[in-house]
Write a protein that holds these residues in place. Structure first.
Motif, PDB file in Angstrom:
ATOM      1  N   VAL A 164       0.839  -1.204   0.000  1.00 43.66           N
ATOM      2  CA  VAL A 164       0.000   0.000   0.000  1.00 43.66           C
ATOM      3  C   VAL A 164       0.870   1.248   0.000  1.00 43.66           C
ATOM      4  CG1 VAL A 164      -1.736   1.326   1.256  1.00 43.66           C
ATOM      5  CG2 VAL A 164      -1.844  -1.174   1.247  1.00 43.66           C
ATOM      6  N   LEU A 165       0.606   2.169  -0.925  1.00 43.58           N
ATOM      7  CA  LEU A 165       1.170   3.514  -0.885  1.00 43.58           C
ATOM      8  C   LEU A 165       0.077   4.425  -0.352  1.00 43.58           C
ATOM      9  CD1 LEU A 165       3.539   5.452  -1.645  1.00 43.58           C
ATOM     10  CD2 LEU A 165       2.357   5.807  -3.824  1.00 43.58           C
ATOM     11  N   PHE A 166       0.369   5.149   0.749  1.00 41.18           N
ATOM     12  CA  PHE A 166      -0.668   5.943   1.397  1.00 41.18           C
ATOM     13  C   PHE A 166      -1.264   6.969   0.436  1.00 41.18           C
ATOM     14  CE2 PHE A 166      -1.780   9.093   4.982  1.00 41.18           C
ATOM     15  CZ  PHE A 166      -3.027   8.507   5.161  1.00 41.18           C
ATOM     16  N   ASN A 167      -0.443   7.572  -0.426  1.00 42.53           N
ATOM     17  CA  ASN A 167      -0.976   8.541  -1.392  1.00 42.53           C
ATOM     18  C   ASN A 167      -2.048   7.921  -2.282  1.00 42.53           C
ATOM     19  OD1 ASN A 167       1.533   9.989  -0.582  1.00 42.53           O
ATOM     20  ND2 ASN A 167       0.931  11.368  -2.240  1.00 42.53           N
ATOM     21  N   ASP A 168      -1.872   6.653  -2.620  1.00 46.76           N
ATOM     22  CA  ASP A 168      -2.819   5.987  -3.523  1.00 46.76           C
ATOM     23  C   ASP A 168      -4.028   5.427  -2.788  1.00 46.76           C
ATOM     24  OD1 ASP A 168      -1.154   6.567  -5.600  1.00 46.76           O
ATOM     25  OD2 ASP A 168      -0.337   4.535  -5.818  1.00 46.76           O
ATOM     26  N   GLU A 169      -3.870   5.126  -1.505  1.00 45.18           N
ATOM     27  CA  GLU A 169      -4.973   4.569  -0.711  1.00 45.18           C
ATOM     28  C   GLU A 169      -5.091   5.325   0.604  1.00 45.18           C
ATOM     29  OE1 GLU A 169      -5.539   0.280  -0.551  1.00 45.18           O
ATOM     30  OE2 GLU A 169      -3.875   0.045  -1.964  1.00 45.18           O
ATOM     31  N   PRO A 170      -5.513   6.605   0.549  1.00 40.10           N
ATOM     32  CA  PRO A 170      -5.663   7.390   1.778  1.00 40.10           C
ATOM     33  C   PRO A 170      -6.982   7.058   2.476  1.00 40.10           C
ATOM     34  CG  PRO A 170      -6.218   8.755  -0.107  1.00 40.10           C
ATOM     35  CD  PRO A 170      -5.800   7.408  -0.659  1.00 40.10           C
ATOM     36  N   THR A 171      -7.049   5.809   2.960  1.00 39.97           N
ATOM     37  CA  THR A 171      -8.264   5.283   3.577  1.00 39.97           C
ATOM     38  C   THR A 171      -7.917   4.599   4.886  1.00 39.97           C
ATOM     39  OG1 THR A 171      -8.050   3.123   2.499  1.00 39.97           O
ATOM     40  CG2 THR A 171      -9.244   4.846   1.277  1.00 39.97           C
ATOM     41  N   VAL A 172      -8.939   4.328   5.691  1.00 40.86           N
ATOM     42  CA  VAL A 172      -8.723   3.608   6.934  1.00 40.86           C
ATOM     43  C   VAL A 172      -8.174   2.217   6.668  1.00 40.86           C
ATOM     44  CG1 VAL A 172      -9.866   2.595   8.954  1.00 40.86           C
ATOM     45  CG2 VAL A 172     -10.458   4.916   8.216  1.00 40.86           C
ATOM     46  N   ASP A 173      -8.706   1.549   5.651  1.00 36.57           N
ATOM     47  CA  ASP A 173      -8.203   0.212   5.312  1.00 36.57           C
ATOM     48  C   ASP A 173      -6.741   0.275   4.877  1.00 36.57           C
ATOM     49  OD1 ASP A 173      -8.639  -2.708   4.669  1.00 36.57           O
ATOM     50  OD2 ASP A 173      -8.068  -1.965   2.687  1.00 36.57           O
ATOM     51  N   GLY A 174      -6.389   1.263   4.079  1.00 37.51           N
ATOM     52  CA  GLY A 174      -4.996   1.414   3.663  1.00 37.51           C
ATOM     53  C   GLY A 174      -4.083   1.634   4.856  1.00 37.51           C
TER      54      GLY A 174
END
Length: 392
Positions: A69-79
């Motif tokens: 997971v890259l946080f920029n690409d998945e700025p979600t709780v699951d990420g």
């Protein structure tokens, strides 16, 4: 009556001193005491660790990704949860998910996701680190030049209004005024200077305005010269400034790292950080960053032009490097990975040390510096041996 557990069989390092032949007492997810094994309360359930060392869990203040997971690409709780789970395997019990230079909506989504993650108690999510976009193009590193910009009034108001804490914000004096730095610091944001070509005087002025951190010392900043001390020189001489450093042998030469450790004025210290990317904890050797391909090669993560793009480092990897290559005592390497980040963030009463009242964030290390088990707030999260099986 609270449920107690007594950890025995390993040395214990509380953040300041190391003791043998003692028990670490945990009650309701917090440290109760360190006592002699003969003083263990009769009502305590024994958790037996065969040798090694129990130490405070690592605190990583700069984590771009992990577990694919890259946080920029998945700025979600699951990420966030997946990133935290990936790094917990390597001893990080608390971390700051880090969003780098991107579009305003990505930064806003990242802040909102961390607010929700901390509210619902995602294990390991401590706060947020926003690295850019208010940095200097001259020292952009792997950040996308087209997304770098100056801080505006609305940016300042939005950042100061967020309730997420701890909040680390990496910026450059080239893109943010000292008045804005003072306002951010006054709002409780940990302002960190990085990706900056600021000279010595400009860096000192930013520190005077309220910046108390420096992001990945030596990397993407004005260097130390004998006539131009730059941001590096200003960092080392200012005692109230803390600095993260990537101890992987690729970002900083071991001689430079060792010299910086000796030169740093305190009480501010150097802190081990990973600056980790999605490759941590997975086998894949590639990912994309703002549409550009990043490849893992010989322990380094690089863009097509050879620019370093974050790291493949873990916190236990940093500890090993500090001990085996730099020659630090294990106790100091552990402080750089837990106690010092906690002090920088102002959370040392509850994180970064195994002292009464602190959360029971614990890493059990073998004599060979392998992570055997990890507890976050007293709950067993990692058990490599499979022999513990005791959720505290």
């Amino acid at each position: 009556m609270s449920e107690r557990h007594a950890f025995v069989g390993a040395d214990i390092f509380d953040g300041e001193r190391r003791v043998a032949g003692h028990a670490l007492l945990i009650a309701d997810g917090r440290v109760e005491a360190i006592c002699g094994t003969g003083e263990t309360p009769l009502d305590a359930t024994v958790v037996r660790c065969e040798g090694g060392l129990l130490a405070p869990g690592f605190i990583d203040i700069q984590v771009n990704g992990g577990g694919g997971v890259l946080f920029n690409d998945e700025p979600t709780v699951d990420g966030i949860a997946r990133i935290c789970a990936a790094h917990a395997r390597f001893g990080a019990t608390s971390l700051l998910p880090t969003v780098i230079t991107d579009r305003p909506e990505v930064m806003a989504a990242a802040i909102e996701a961390v607010a929700e993650a901390t509210c619902i108690g995602v294990a390991g999510c401590l706060g947020i680190h926003v690295e850019g976009p208010f940095i200097a193009i001259a020292r952009k590193g792997a950040h996308e030049a087209g997304l770098i910009r100056r801080m505006t009034g609305p940016d300042l108001e939005m950042l100061c209004a967020t309730a997420v804490r701890p909040f680390v914000l990496t910026l450059a004096p080239e893109s943010v005024s000292n008045a804005q730095i003072a306002r951010l610091a006054g709002a409780g944001i940990h302002v960190s200077i990085g990706h900056s070509d600021a000279d010595h005087a400009t860096a000192r002025a930013a520190f005077a305005a309220g910046a108390r951190g420096v992001t990945h010392l030596f990397n993407a900043m004005s260097p130390l010269g004998h006539r131009s001390p730059g941001l590096v020189g200003a960092t080392l001489e200012c005692g109230d400034v803390w600095a993260g450093i990537i101890a992987d042998g690729h970002h900083v030469h071991p001689t430079a790292l060792a010299l910086a450790l000796r030169a740093k004025s305190g009480p501010g210290r150097l802190m081990a950080i990973s600056d980790a990317m999605p490759t941590v904890g997975i086998d894949s050797d590639t990912f994309t960053l703002n549409g550009r391909r990043v490849v893992r090669r010989d322990g380094r993560l690089v863009l097509a032009d050879g620019t370093l793009a974050g790291s493949d480092l873990t916190m236990i990897g940093a500890v090993r490097y500090l001990v085996r290559t730099i020659g630090l005592p294990i106790e100091e390497a552990l402080r750089m990975s837990a106690l010092y980040p906690a002090r920088y963030l102002g959370i040392e009463a509850t994180r970064g040390a195994l002292t009464p009242g602190a959360w029971a964030d614990i890493v059990w290390l073998s004599d060979g510096l392998d992570v055997e088990a990890v507890w976050i707030e007293g709950r067993l999260r990692v058990d490599r041996s499979g022999a513990l099986g005791v959720p505290v």
